[in-house]
Design an enzyme around this catalytic site. Structure first.
Site, PDB file in Angstrom:
ATOM      1  N   ASP A   1       0.823  -1.204   0.000  1.00  0.00           N
ATOM      2  CA  ASP A   1       0.000   0.000   0.000  1.00  0.00           C
ATOM      3  C   ASP A   1       0.864   1.264   0.000  1.00  0.00           C
ATOM      4  OD1 ASP A   1      -2.610   0.758  -0.260  1.00  0.00           O
ATOM      5  OD2 ASP A   1      -2.998   0.954   1.877  1.00  0.00           O
TER       6      ASP A   1
ATOM      7  N   ASP B   1      -9.196  -2.197   2.421  1.00  0.00           N
ATOM      8  CA  ASP B   1      -8.964  -1.556   3.716  1.00  0.00           C
ATOM      9  C   ASP B   1      -9.979  -1.993   4.757  1.00  0.00           C
ATOM     10  OD1 ASP B   1      -6.851  -0.126   2.572  1.00  0.00           O
ATOM     11  OD2 ASP B   1      -8.205   1.444   1.867  1.00  0.00           O
TER      12      ASP B   1
END
Length: 368
Positions: free
Chosen positions: A186, A265
């Protein structure tokens, strides 16, 4: 003082709704995974639909995700219709999976007769399941036609819950490996991809809209009502909330802007929550007669950590006025409390290695 004023935007309706929804979805995914695990114990056929990740698979997920990002970045216009079609099918399946337990509950509660309408490949299909399937397909069709953000969120939530229920982590060791790899993934794709690819790959992929195959077909056939079918779609791979939700608009942003949170997420921390929720459930059964051993459950620490990490990610985005890799904040805030708490309770080894498989477990399951 200016920073405090900026952080007040966290109290905007869109921000609060995003936070509450994400926390709810993450916990709901873990709860559904626990219930699905119980179903698998009662019916061995369910085990075929569940995947327990090992070390190599955990390492492959960030690599596969990176390849998918690059494909979507460079070739999205070419595969847009294919991606939308695949997403529509996955959305209908996920919605069916999420609603099935409620249909079964109300059917039993009301004592309704639910005859079989077909049997295919050793699987039975009842009338209520047929009706539910039509409802799910109809919901996806409504999303394809309107592209409404609320339908997008409903389908995205169902995909997240279905993913967490079917893809499992055996222990905290594999979980930590996966979370750390995705933590690096990420950060790289949000902060450093522009140096290598000339643009922020993660943001570009997250914000692009897909071509609507329904509009394309209707246009080619010159069907009436074409203007009612949206040309571009937000795919249900993220939650989106308009910044003007309930009339609240963040200064400096267009009223049609959206706040976004990727499904990853929620799904990735949701896998950790599912793991510790199953551990809590197993420990509660083992210690049901030992009142002194009961304490706060791991899942509540993980949920609280998730909420704190999500608020920190949104706050960092507001203060920096730039996209933030949410897992940068979510991984330490969820995995950290679980490891510290388990170490203080002398249960870290048990969580780290996972439950030991007894040789007679399969035999007992067959007998049951």
């Amino acid at each position: 003082m200016e920073s405090i004023w900026k952080l007040s935007h966290l109290l905007e309706p869109a921000s609060l709704t995003l936070i509450v929804t994400a926390v709810f979805v993450t916990f709901a995914s873990a709860s559904r995974a626990l219930n699905h695990g119980k179903e698998m114990e009662r019916n061995l056929d369910f085990s075929e639909a569940s995947i327990t990740l090992d070390r190599s698979q955990a390492l492959m997920i960030p690599l596969a995700s990176s390849c998918s990002l690059l494909i979507m970045f460079y070739l999205f216009s070419s595969v847009s219709h294919l991606v939308t079609t695949f997403t529509a099918v996955a959305s209908a399946s996920a919605l069916f999976f999420c609603l099935s337990p409620y249909v079964a509950y109300f059917k039993n509660l009301l004592g309704l007769v639910d005859p079989f309408v077909s049997r295919c490949c050793s699987k039975s299909f009842t009338r209520s399941q047929g009706i539910l399937l039509l409802i799910c397909v109809g919901t996806v069709v409504c999303w394809l036609i309107s592209g409404h953000w609320l339908l997008n969120n409903i389908l995205g939530i169902c995909i997240c819950i279905a993913f967490v229920s079917h893809v499992r982590l055996p222990n905290v060791k594999i979980c930590a490996l996966l979370l750390v790899c995705l933590f690096i993934y990420d950060i790289f794709w949000v902060f450093f991809s522009e140096r290598f690819f000339g643009a922020n790959v993660m943001v570009s992929v997250a914000t692009q809209k897909a071509s609507n195959p329904v509009h394309t077909v209707a246009d080619s056939l010159s069907l009436p009502g074409l203007q009612m079918i949206t040309k571009k779609l937000e795919l249900p791979v993220k939650l989106v909330f308009p910044r003007n939700l309930l009339g609240g608009v963040v200064p400096g942003h267009n009223s049609m802007d959206y706040m976004m949170l990727g499904l990853g997420d929620m799904a990735i921390p949701g896998m950790l929550l599912a793991l510790v929720l199953c551990f809590d459930h197993r420990k509660s059964k083992e210690n049901s007669l030992d009142l002194t051993s009961k304490g706060p459950k791991y899942v509540w620490y993980a949920v609280t950590g998730y909420a704190v990490g999500l608020v920190a990610a949104l706050a960092a985005g507001i203060l920096s006025q730039s996209p933030q890799p949410a897992l940068l904040y979510l991984v330490p805030s969820t995995l950290g409390p679980v490891i510290v708490l388990s170490w203080s309770r002398n249960e870290l080894t048990e969580l780290w290695e996972g439950p030991k498989q007894m040789p007679n477990d399969k035999a007992h399951s067959m007998e049951a």
